[in-house]
Design a protein around this motif. Structure first.
Motif, PDB file in Angstrom:
ATOM      1  N   ARG A 152      31.516  -3.654  41.284  1.00  0.00           N
ATOM      2  CA  ARG A 152      30.981  -4.044  39.973  1.00  0.00           C
ATOM      3  C   ARG A 152      31.858  -5.116  39.337  1.00  0.00           C
ATOM      4  NH1 ARG A 152      30.354   1.609  39.470  1.00  0.00           N
ATOM      5  NH2 ARG A 152      31.933   1.822  37.823  1.00  0.00           N
ATOM      6  N   LEU A 153      33.170  -4.921  39.402  1.00  0.00           N
ATOM      7  CA  LEU A 153      34.077  -5.911  38.830  1.00  0.00           C
ATOM      8  C   LEU A 153      33.971  -7.238  39.570  1.00  0.00           C
ATOM      9  CD1 LEU A 153      36.331  -6.794  36.926  1.00  0.00           C
ATOM     10  CD2 LEU A 153      37.985  -5.777  38.522  1.00  0.00           C
ATOM     11  N   ALA A 154      33.928  -7.199  40.889  1.00  0.00           N
ATOM     12  CA  ALA A 154      33.861  -8.431  41.678  1.00  0.00           C
ATOM     13  C   ALA A 154      32.606  -9.229  41.335  1.00  0.00           C
ATOM     14  CB  ALA A 154      33.891  -8.103  43.171  1.00  0.00           C
ATOM     15  N   PRO A 187      39.999   1.723  31.118  1.00  0.00           N
ATOM     16  CA  PRO A 187      40.945   0.604  31.246  1.00  0.00           C
ATOM     17  C   PRO A 187      41.886   0.765  32.430  1.00  0.00           C
ATOM     18  CG  PRO A 187      40.726   1.236  28.945  1.00  0.00           C
ATOM     19  CD  PRO A 187      39.988   2.277  29.739  1.00  0.00           C
ATOM     20  N   GLU A 188      42.283   2.014  32.719  1.00  0.00           N
ATOM     21  CA  GLU A 188      43.182   2.255  33.858  1.00  0.00           C
ATOM     22  C   GLU A 188      42.485   1.938  35.181  1.00  0.00           C
ATOM     23  OE1 GLU A 188      44.407   4.286  30.297  1.00  0.00           O
ATOM     24  OE2 GLU A 188      42.525   4.471  31.432  1.00  0.00           O
ATOM     25  N   ASN A 189      41.215   2.342  35.290  1.00  0.00           N
ATOM     26  CA  ASN A 189      40.462   2.032  36.504  1.00  0.00           C
ATOM     27  C   ASN A 189      40.231   0.532  36.650  1.00  0.00           C
ATOM     28  OD1 ASN A 189      40.252   4.674  37.361  1.00  0.00           O
ATOM     29  ND2 ASN A 189      38.268   5.025  36.381  1.00  0.00           N
ATOM     30  N   LEU A 190      40.039  -0.150  35.534  1.00  0.00           N
ATOM     31  CA  LEU A 190      39.868  -1.604  35.583  1.00  0.00           C
ATOM     32  C   LEU A 190      41.126  -2.261  36.114  1.00  0.00           C
ATOM     33  CD1 LEU A 190      38.110  -4.109  34.868  1.00  0.00           C
ATOM     34  CD2 LEU A 190      39.281  -4.130  32.662  1.00  0.00           C
ATOM     35  N   SER A 191      42.281  -1.816  35.633  1.00  0.00           N
ATOM     36  CA  SER A 191      43.547  -2.376  36.104  1.00  0.00           C
ATOM     37  C   SER A 191      43.718  -2.164  37.605  1.00  0.00           C
ATOM     38  CB  SER A 191      44.706  -1.726  35.340  1.00  0.00           C
ATOM     39  OG  SER A 191      45.946  -2.256  35.771  1.00  0.00           O
ATOM     40  N   ARG A 192      43.359  -0.970  38.076  1.00  0.00           N
ATOM     41  CA  ARG A 192      43.463  -0.704  39.519  1.00  0.00           C
ATOM     42  C   ARG A 192      42.477  -1.567  40.304  1.00  0.00           C
ATOM     43  NH1 ARG A 192      44.713   4.684  37.722  1.00  0.00           N
ATOM     44  NH2 ARG A 192      42.494   5.257  37.594  1.00  0.00           N
ATOM     45  N   ALA A 193      41.289  -1.774  39.749  1.00  0.00           N
ATOM     46  CA  ALA A 193      40.304  -2.602  40.439  1.00  0.00           C
ATOM     47  C   ALA A 193      40.776  -4.051  40.548  1.00  0.00           C
ATOM     48  CB  ALA A 193      38.958  -2.529  39.697  1.00  0.00           C
ATOM     49  N   PHE A 194      41.393  -4.577  39.486  1.00  0.00           N
ATOM     50  CA  PHE A 194      41.949  -5.927  39.554  1.00  0.00           C
ATOM     51  C   PHE A 194      43.017  -6.005  40.643  1.00  0.00           C
ATOM     52  CE2 PHE A 194      40.371  -7.155  35.205  1.00  0.00           C
ATOM     53  CZ  PHE A 194      39.829  -8.376  35.585  1.00  0.00           C
ATOM     54  N   LEU A 211      40.028 -17.648  40.779  1.00  0.00           N
ATOM     55  CA  LEU A 211      39.504 -17.217  42.065  1.00  0.00           C
ATOM     56  C   LEU A 211      39.891 -18.264  43.107  1.00  0.00           C
ATOM     57  CD1 LEU A 211      35.887 -16.023  41.100  1.00  0.00           C
ATOM     58  CD2 LEU A 211      38.043 -14.753  41.017  1.00  0.00           C
ATOM     59  N   THR A 212      40.835 -17.906  43.964  1.00  0.00           N
ATOM     60  CA  THR A 212      41.331 -18.863  44.954  1.00  0.00           C
ATOM     61  C   THR A 212      40.606 -18.759  46.287  1.00  0.00           C
ATOM     62  OG1 THR A 212      43.064 -17.339  45.702  1.00  0.00           O
ATOM     63  CG2 THR A 212      43.618 -18.815  43.876  1.00  0.00           C
ATOM     64  N   ASP A 213      39.769 -17.731  46.442  1.00  0.00           N
ATOM     65  CA  ASP A 213      39.006 -17.556  47.684  1.00  0.00           C
ATOM     66  C   ASP A 213      37.643 -16.962  47.337  1.00  0.00           C
ATOM     67  OD1 ASP A 213      38.019 -17.099  50.216  1.00  0.00           O
ATOM     68  OD2 ASP A 213      39.840 -16.180  51.001  1.00  0.00           O
ATOM     69  N   VAL A 214      36.757 -17.820  46.861  1.00  0.00           N
ATOM     70  CA  VAL A 214      35.440 -17.358  46.405  1.00  0.00           C
ATOM     71  C   VAL A 214      34.639 -16.756  47.552  1.00  0.00           C
ATOM     72  CG1 VAL A 214      33.239 -18.093  45.405  1.00  0.00           C
ATOM     73  CG2 VAL A 214      35.379 -18.998  44.491  1.00  0.00           C
ATOM     74  N   ASN A 215      34.767 -17.316  48.750  1.00  0.00           N
ATOM     75  CA  ASN A 215      34.019 -16.787  49.896  1.00  0.00           C
ATOM     76  C   ASN A 215      34.395 -15.340  50.187  1.00  0.00           C
ATOM     77  OD1 ASN A 215      32.606 -19.171  50.314  1.00  0.00           O
ATOM     78  ND2 ASN A 215      34.121 -19.990  51.755  1.00  0.00           N
ATOM     79  N   SER A 216      35.685 -15.033  50.122  1.00  0.00           N
ATOM     80  CA  SER A 216      36.122 -13.648  50.338  1.00  0.00           C
ATOM     81  C   SER A 216      35.580 -12.728  49.259  1.00  0.00           C
ATOM     82  CB  SER A 216      37.655 -13.567  50.369  1.00  0.00           C
ATOM     83  OG  SER A 216      38.169 -14.198  51.521  1.00  0.00           O
ATOM     84  N   MET A 217      35.577 -13.218  48.016  1.00  0.00           N
ATOM     85  CA  MET A 217      35.038 -12.423  46.913  1.00  0.00           C
ATOM     86  C   MET A 217      33.552 -12.139  47.127  1.00  0.00           C
ATOM     87  SD  MET A 217      36.693 -11.278  44.188  1.00  0.00           S
ATOM     88  CE  MET A 217      35.753 -11.596  42.690  1.00  0.00           C
ATOM     89  N   GLU A 218      32.810 -13.152  47.562  1.00  0.00           N
ATOM     90  CA  GLU A 218      31.377 -12.964  47.771  1.00  0.00           C
ATOM     91  C   GLU A 218      31.106 -12.020  48.938  1.00  0.00           C
ATOM     92  OE1 GLU A 218      29.999 -16.967  48.178  1.00  0.00           O
ATOM     93  OE2 GLU A 218      29.598 -17.168  46.016  1.00  0.00           O
ATOM     94  N   THR A 219      31.957 -12.080  49.963  1.00  0.00           N
ATOM     95  CA  THR A 219      31.812 -11.155  51.093  1.00  0.00           C
ATOM     96  C   THR A 219      32.018  -9.721  50.643  1.00  0.00           C
ATOM     97  OG1 THR A 219      32.544 -12.833  52.683  1.00  0.00           O
ATOM     98  CG2 THR A 219      32.707 -10.531  53.374  1.00  0.00           C
ATOM     99  N   LEU A 220      32.995  -9.510  49.782  1.00  0.00           N
ATOM    100  CA  LEU A 220      33.255  -8.172  49.250  1.00  0.00           C
ATOM    101  C   LEU A 220      32.147  -7.739  48.292  1.00  0.00           C
ATOM    102  CD1 LEU A 220      35.122  -5.691  48.618  1.00  0.00           C
ATOM    103  CD2 LEU A 220      36.105  -7.102  46.788  1.00  0.00           C
ATOM    104  N   ALA A 221      31.779  -8.613  47.360  1.00  0.00           N
ATOM    105  CA  ALA A 221      30.858  -8.240  46.281  1.00  0.00           C
ATOM    106  C   ALA A 221      29.422  -8.089  46.760  1.00  0.00           C
ATOM    107  CB  ALA A 221      30.929  -9.285  45.175  1.00  0.00           C
ATOM    108  N   LYS A 222      29.024  -8.903  47.731  1.00  0.00           N
ATOM    109  CA  LYS A 222      27.645  -8.922  48.219  1.00  0.00           C
ATOM    110  C   LYS A 222      26.649  -9.052  47.060  1.00  0.00           C
ATOM    111  CE  LYS A 222      28.631  -6.162  52.336  1.00  0.00           C
ATOM    112  NZ  LYS A 222      30.100  -6.083  52.078  1.00  0.00           N
ATOM    113  N   PRO A 223      26.676 -10.176  46.346  1.00  0.00           N
ATOM    114  CA  PRO A 223      25.745 -10.365  45.223  1.00  0.00           C
ATOM    115  C   PRO A 223      24.303 -10.163  45.656  1.00  0.00           C
ATOM    116  CG  PRO A 223      27.377 -12.126  45.295  1.00  0.00           C
ATOM    117  CD  PRO A 223      27.529 -11.358  46.570  1.00  0.00           C
ATOM    118  N   ASN A 224      23.541  -9.502  44.803  1.00  0.00           N
ATOM    119  CA  ASN A 224      22.152  -9.182  45.087  1.00  0.00           C
ATOM    120  C   ASN A 224      21.289  -9.777  43.979  1.00  0.00           C
ATOM    121  OD1 ASN A 224      19.611  -7.998  45.344  1.00  0.00           O
ATOM    122  ND2 ASN A 224      20.404  -5.983  45.863  1.00  0.00           N
ATOM    123  N   PRO A 225      20.374 -10.697  44.307  1.00  0.00           N
ATOM    124  CA  PRO A 225      19.568 -11.325  43.250  1.00  0.00           C
ATOM    125  C   PRO A 225      18.726 -10.329  42.467  1.00  0.00           C
ATOM    126  CG  PRO A 225      18.706 -11.866  45.430  1.00  0.00           C
ATOM    127  CD  PRO A 225      20.051 -11.239  45.638  1.00  0.00           C
TER     128      PRO A 225
END
Length: 232
Positions: A152-154, A187-194, A211-225
């Motif tokens: 969700r955060l990603a 807030p504690e879970n948010l900090s751990r997620a970051f 964001l220094t590696d957007v491709n890695s973020m997108e691979t993790l997040a798997k955005p869904n339209p």
């Protein structure tokens, strides 16, 4: 400034097709006010006396129960709240407060209901607006039910990144407490997620995110339209 001098309100989908005489009648009874940050505007359980339109700034919608509080959504220019309660002449199911200094247009609920009866184009626009709100609720429910906190955060960070130009760096549009609540996290879970996102190129410095590696973020997040695209 008078309410009638706000072209951005006239251009809002809710009013864009409205007959001029009916729009002018609404603006004649409307109030344009500027509010400081962290000011309570409405309380859940109160009767919906006004339709609110955020012209500048932002407003946090939230709810409380059994000693708990959660952010339900954030309204930015040019956006409305809470239309369903206004049309039903019902109580608010959410509270609202300014997240920052905000300029807000208030239109009496009774006048909105009268315009709904008199102006067919306005009535159709209201149906469209309520349909969009419903679909937004479904997407948010899917986001909470089908994703982990880190996912969700990603996805939220990728949205903010795209909204602010996609150049690798952006500012959080609100504080981290509000972000955590909006994502169904403490807030504690948010900090751990970051911290979990650090290997994926996420760097945090106060409210600035890089964001220094957007491709890695997108691979993790798997955005869904069907969850993340505001146009679906």
């Amino acid at each position: 400034m008078r309410a009638s001098d706000l072209p951005e309100v006239r251009a809002l989908g809710l009013f864009s097709s409205m007959e001029e005489k009916h729009f002018d009648a609404l603006m004649e009874v409307a109030y344009l006010q500027t509010f400081p940050p962290q000011l309570d505007l409405i309380a859940e359980g109160d009767v919906a006396d006004f339709l609110y339109i955020v012209v500048e700034g932002s407003v946090e919608l939230f709810a409380r129960s059994n000693g708990r509080e959660s952010t339900m959504g954030l309204v930015r220019p040019v956006g409305t709240f809470i239309l369903a309660a206004v049309l039903k002449d019902a109580v608010y199911l959410m509270s609202a407060r300014t997240a920052q200094r905000s300029k807000i247009l208030l239109i009496p609920s009774q006048n909105i209901r009268e315009a709904f009866q008199q102006d067919a184009e306005f009535a159709r626009a209201i149906v469209q607006e309520l349909a969009s709100c419903y679909r937004g609720v479904v997407k948010e429910h899917k986001n909470l039910k089908l994703r982990t906190a880190v996912e969700r955060l990603a996805n939220r960070l990728l949205r903010y990144h795209n909204d602010q130009g996609g150049n690798g760096s952006f500012e959080l549009p609100h504080d981290k407490r509000t972000l955590a609540s909006a994502l169904g996290m403490t807030p504690e879970n948010l900090s751990r997620a970051f911290n979990t996102l650090k290997p994926y190129g996420v760097e945090v410095e106060g409210s600035t995110i890089r964001l220094t590696d957007v491709n890695s973020m997108e691979t993790l997040a798997k955005p869904n339209p069907l969850i993340d695209d505001r146009k679906t």
